[in-house]
Motif scaffolding. Sequence first.
Motif, PDB file in Angstrom:
ATOM      1  N   UNK A  88       9.839 -17.440  -0.468  1.00  0.00           N
ATOM      2  CA  UNK A  88      10.391 -17.841  -1.763  1.00  0.00           C
ATOM      3  C   UNK A  88      11.387 -18.983  -1.597  1.00  0.00           C
ATOM      4  N   UNK A  89      12.160 -18.981  -0.511  1.00  0.00           N
ATOM      5  CA  UNK A  89      13.046 -20.112  -0.231  1.00  0.00           C
ATOM      6  C   UNK A  89      12.231 -21.394  -0.085  1.00  0.00           C
ATOM      7  N   UNK A  90      11.129 -21.301   0.637  1.00  0.00           N
ATOM      8  CA  UNK A  90      10.313 -22.485   0.911  1.00  0.00           C
ATOM      9  C   UNK A  90       9.664 -23.044  -0.351  1.00  0.00           C
ATOM     10  N   UNK A  91       8.919 -22.184  -1.085  1.00  0.00           N
ATOM     11  CA  UNK A  91       8.116 -22.684  -2.202  1.00  0.00           C
ATOM     12  C   UNK A  91       8.925 -22.907  -3.469  1.00  0.00           C
ATOM     13  N   UNK A  92       9.821 -21.970  -3.808  1.00  0.00           N
ATOM     14  CA  UNK A  92      10.575 -22.110  -5.060  1.00  0.00           C
ATOM     15  C   UNK A  92      11.914 -22.794  -4.850  1.00  0.00           C
ATOM     16  N   UNK A  93      12.254 -23.100  -3.603  1.00  0.00           N
ATOM     17  CA  UNK A  93      13.497 -23.788  -3.299  1.00  0.00           C
ATOM     18  C   UNK A  93      13.264 -25.150  -2.679  1.00  0.00           C
ATOM     19  N   UNK A  94      12.842 -25.168  -1.420  1.00  0.00           N
ATOM     20  CA  UNK A  94      12.680 -26.424  -0.680  1.00  0.00           C
ATOM     21  C   UNK A  94      11.639 -27.327  -1.330  1.00  0.00           C
ATOM     22  N   UNK A  95      10.438 -26.779  -1.553  1.00  0.00           N
ATOM     23  CA  UNK A  95       9.371 -27.581  -2.164  1.00  0.00           C
ATOM     24  C   UNK A  95       9.701 -27.903  -3.616  1.00  0.00           C
ATOM     25  N   UNK A  96      10.235 -26.926  -4.358  1.00  0.00           N
ATOM     26  CA  UNK A  96      10.554 -27.151  -5.769  1.00  0.00           C
ATOM     27  C   UNK A  96      11.613 -28.231  -5.938  1.00  0.00           C
ATOM     28  N   UNK A  97      12.612 -28.243  -5.073  1.00  0.00           N
ATOM     29  CA  UNK A  97      13.655 -29.271  -5.176  1.00  0.00           C
ATOM     30  C   UNK A  97      13.089 -30.647  -4.835  1.00  0.00           C
ATOM     31  N   UNK A  98      12.257 -30.688  -3.830  1.00  0.00           N
ATOM     32  CA  UNK A  98      11.636 -31.956  -3.421  1.00  0.00           C
ATOM     33  C   UNK A  98      10.828 -32.577  -4.558  1.00  0.00           C
ATOM     34  N   UNK A  99      10.209 -31.741  -5.369  1.00  0.00           N
ATOM     35  CA  UNK A  99       9.312 -32.234  -6.425  1.00  0.00           C
ATOM     36  C   UNK A  99       9.925 -32.150  -7.825  1.00  0.00           C
ATOM     37  N   UNK A 100      11.247 -31.897  -7.878  1.00  0.00           N
ATOM     38  CA  UNK A 100      11.979 -31.885  -9.159  1.00  0.00           C
ATOM     39  C   UNK A 100      11.455 -30.839 -10.137  1.00  0.00           C
ATOM     40  N   UNK A 101      11.097 -29.682  -9.613  1.00  0.00           N
ATOM     41  CA  UNK A 101      10.719 -28.566 -10.478  1.00  0.00           C
ATOM     42  C   UNK A 101      11.990 -27.904 -11.000  1.00  0.00           C
ATOM     43  N   UNK A 102      12.072 -27.732 -12.301  1.00  0.00           N
ATOM     44  CA  UNK A 102      13.247 -27.109 -12.897  1.00  0.00           C
ATOM     45  C   UNK A 102      13.186 -25.605 -12.694  1.00  0.00           C
ATOM     46  N   UNK A 103      14.253 -25.050 -12.099  1.00  0.00           N
ATOM     47  CA  UNK A 103      14.333 -23.612 -11.855  1.00  0.00           C
ATOM     48  C   UNK A 103      15.392 -23.023 -12.771  1.00  0.00           C
ATOM     49  N   UNK A 104      14.985 -22.040 -13.580  1.00  0.00           N
ATOM     50  CA  UNK A 104      15.850 -21.505 -14.631  1.00  0.00           C
ATOM     51  C   UNK A 104      16.160 -20.038 -14.386  1.00  0.00           C
ATOM     52  N   UNK A 105      17.379 -19.656 -14.720  1.00  0.00           N
ATOM     53  CA  UNK A 105      17.861 -18.302 -14.454  1.00  0.00           C
ATOM     54  C   UNK A 105      17.565 -17.345 -15.601  1.00  0.00           C
TER      55      UNK A 105
END
Length: 362
Positions: free
Chosen positions: A267-284
């Motif tokens: 989850x760190x890799x796909x929803x964090x590292x990769x998501x940040x690299x590709x400007x995916x908005x992560x919402x709480x």
Amino acid sequence: MKFSYKKGFSAALLLILIYNSTVLVLYGKPYDPGGLGQSKMEISSMEYRELILMEPNICSSQGIIIVHSHCCNRELRNGQRKAWTQSKLNESNYKRIFILFLDSSCTNLNLLQDEFEKHNDIVVVNLEENYRNLSYKHVIGLTWAVKNCDNMTELIKMDDDIFVHLPSFLDRARRNKPINQNLWMLGRLQVQLPVIRDSSSKWFVTKQEFNQHYFPDFLSGWLYLTNKKTVINILQNVLSCYTCQIEALVNSVLEPYWMQKVFWIDDVWLTGIIAEKTNIQRLSLNSYYSMFSEPLECCVKAKIACPYLVAPVGDNVTLLEKATLHYERCSTLMCPKYKNYEEKCLEKSNNNLSYSVSIEAV
């Protein structure tokens, strides 16, 4: 369905070498992002029919739930099926799929075949079950969804030991998703989680694996919601196939090159590292997640409405089923709400753990 007993085990032995494999799941802890066990995966190119041993034939729903399940966890899968039957999921236009790898300590292909024929909801992958391999399971699960679910607009990824009241969760999530943003994910947002450098910790991460002091903000793999465009974007970046469409992505996931750059905490890799690299908005949606099972248990026993919509249950299949029935009952009978929750459940549990709740109005 693609299935071969002989080819399944022989291919697994030829394709994978696992060293010091250990599975350790600690329930009741605030956050469990991965697991123990050193593994080395050596894999040569294979065909799709060699990778996927069993898979459902039909996936026409607009929503798909990909459930990470250990092949040994048959009771938890049955608990999820009882809690949310496919007919109930159909009301939300959702289809649930359990994705399993193989484990020589418990894999009985005859039993898996029986389970597949009875429920038609498992994808069995010809790779070794191991906590260090969860990132591979995550990528293969997402790839299976985009390959097989043409009508998919939403995807939920979750673990098999998580309770969710699906209609309420979808209602809150859809209210909170961004309007003018195509790439987004919603769930329990982990913010500024420090990287552990203590080699005695099971969460030890070397600087060679990740050289920053803090992980980028990421969503807990317990359960998150996203859309098809985001899933495809993640896969394009993981597989370094940036303009690939679905067929090319499926072909790319069968190649070994991308496995060399996998970070083991999925989850760190796909929803964090990769998501940040590709400007995916992560919402709480943190207000709707309990990090413990005890508050959920308290709500069920006290017969009161609970502010949480997602919570861990560990291996307590009974709690999973009772909580689902309780939430359904409260949706029709109007159970006493949050004031009663605070009076009855915000106190120290038998484990001397105190709880707090933040009710988020949406």
